[in-house]
Design a protein around this motif. Structure first.
Motif, PDB file in Angstrom:
ATOM      1  N   ILE A  55       1.058  -5.030  -2.762  1.00 25.67           N
ATOM      2  CA  ILE A  55       1.066  -4.075  -1.770  1.00 25.67           C
ATOM      3  C   ILE A  55       1.763  -2.722  -2.225  1.00 25.67           C
ATOM      4  CG2 ILE A  55       1.608  -3.414   0.478  1.00 25.67           C
ATOM      5  CD1 ILE A  55       1.036  -6.297   1.359  1.00 25.67           C
TER       6      ILE A  55
ATOM      7  N   ILE B  32      -4.381   0.207   2.647  1.00 24.13           N
ATOM      8  CA  ILE B  32      -3.677  -0.740   1.444  1.00 24.13           C
ATOM      9  C   ILE B  32      -4.640  -2.041   1.666  1.00 24.13           C
ATOM     10  CG2 ILE B  32      -1.951  -2.177   0.764  1.00 24.13           C
ATOM     11  CD1 ILE B  32      -1.898   0.986   0.186  1.00 24.13           C
ATOM     12  N   ASP B  33      -4.736  -2.645   3.078  1.00 26.89           N
ATOM     13  CA  ASP B  33      -5.392  -3.770   3.166  1.00 26.89           C
ATOM     14  C   ASP B  33      -7.032  -3.642   2.685  1.00 26.89           C
ATOM     15  OD1 ASP B  33      -3.524  -4.885   4.645  1.00 26.89           O
ATOM     16  OD2 ASP B  33      -4.118  -4.675   6.487  1.00 26.89           O
TER      17      ASP B  33
ATOM     18  N   THR C 192      -0.930  -6.019   5.260  1.00 26.69           N
ATOM     19  CA  THR C 192      -0.001  -5.111   4.887  1.00 26.69           C
ATOM     20  C   THR C 192       1.216  -4.946   5.979  1.00 26.69           C
ATOM     21  OG1 THR C 192      -1.454  -3.677   3.328  1.00 26.69           O
ATOM     22  CG2 THR C 192       0.476  -2.662   4.069  1.00 26.69           C
TER      23      THR C 192
END
Length: 186
Positions: free
Chosen positions: A7, A28-29, A39
């Motif tokens: 992450i 980010i996911d 995240t």
């Protein structure tokens, strides 16, 4: 690689590529193809995520420096190789670092960590009898990096980056505690 590190790496990449405004938990996911909310499970807030990026930048810089220093003992050469590596292979880290350091919305404690993510002021001071020479060496190196990043110049190679460091070290020669990098800069 554990999820926290993945992450942090993905967040670093998003900031370097798209800027701080693009950094969201959802981005980010999506980048990692993690289920929604993954995240935020690991980093509840954006501030937590930024702190993780700062910590990761310190870790990556330290690892890079140690890898280079393990194969060389001349301070100027090690620093030149380290700078060249950063400017040729780790530019995304540099872009993310500057983006976060220059953004006034990033917490001061995170910016303080980032200020020491490229070079360790404490370690540089250990190279000299006079700590002010360590401060000067770090300033020189920061300037060399900023010049290359902001002027968007390609790195002119290890020798070109080592030369100003060697000149500085010669000038501070009586204060230098030997010519090895046992303590390192990163």
């Amino acid at each position: 690689m554990d999820r926290r590190t993945a992450i942090a790496d993905a967040a670093l990449t998003v900031v370097a590529r798209d800027g701080l405004r693009a950094l969201t938990h959802r981005a980010i996911d999506s980048a990692l193809e993690y289920p929604a909310g993954s995240t935020s499970y690991y980093f509840r807030t954006k501030a937590d995520l930024l702190a993780a990026v700062a910590t990761r930048l310190v870790e990556l810089s330290h690892n890079s420096f140690v890898d280079i220093a393990d194969n060389e003992t001349d301070v100027a050469t090690v620093v030149g190789q380290y700078l060249h590596d950063a400017l040729t292979h780790r530019m995304a880290e540099l872009r993310a670092r500057y983006a976060l350091m220059l953004d006034p919305t990033v917490a001061q404690d995170v910016r303080d960590v980032l200020a020491h993510s490229l070079f360790s002021l404490e370690r540089a001071r250990e190279l000299f009898d006079d700590p002010a020479h360590g401060d000067g060496l770090v300033s020189l190196c920061e300037g060399l990096v900023a010049d290359a990043v902001f002027a968007r110049r390609a790195s002119n190679g290890v020798a070109a980056l080592s030369l100003p460091v060697a000149v500085y070290l010669r000038g501070a020669g009586s204060s230098l505690r030997g010519n090895s990098v046992d303590t390192g800069l990163a």
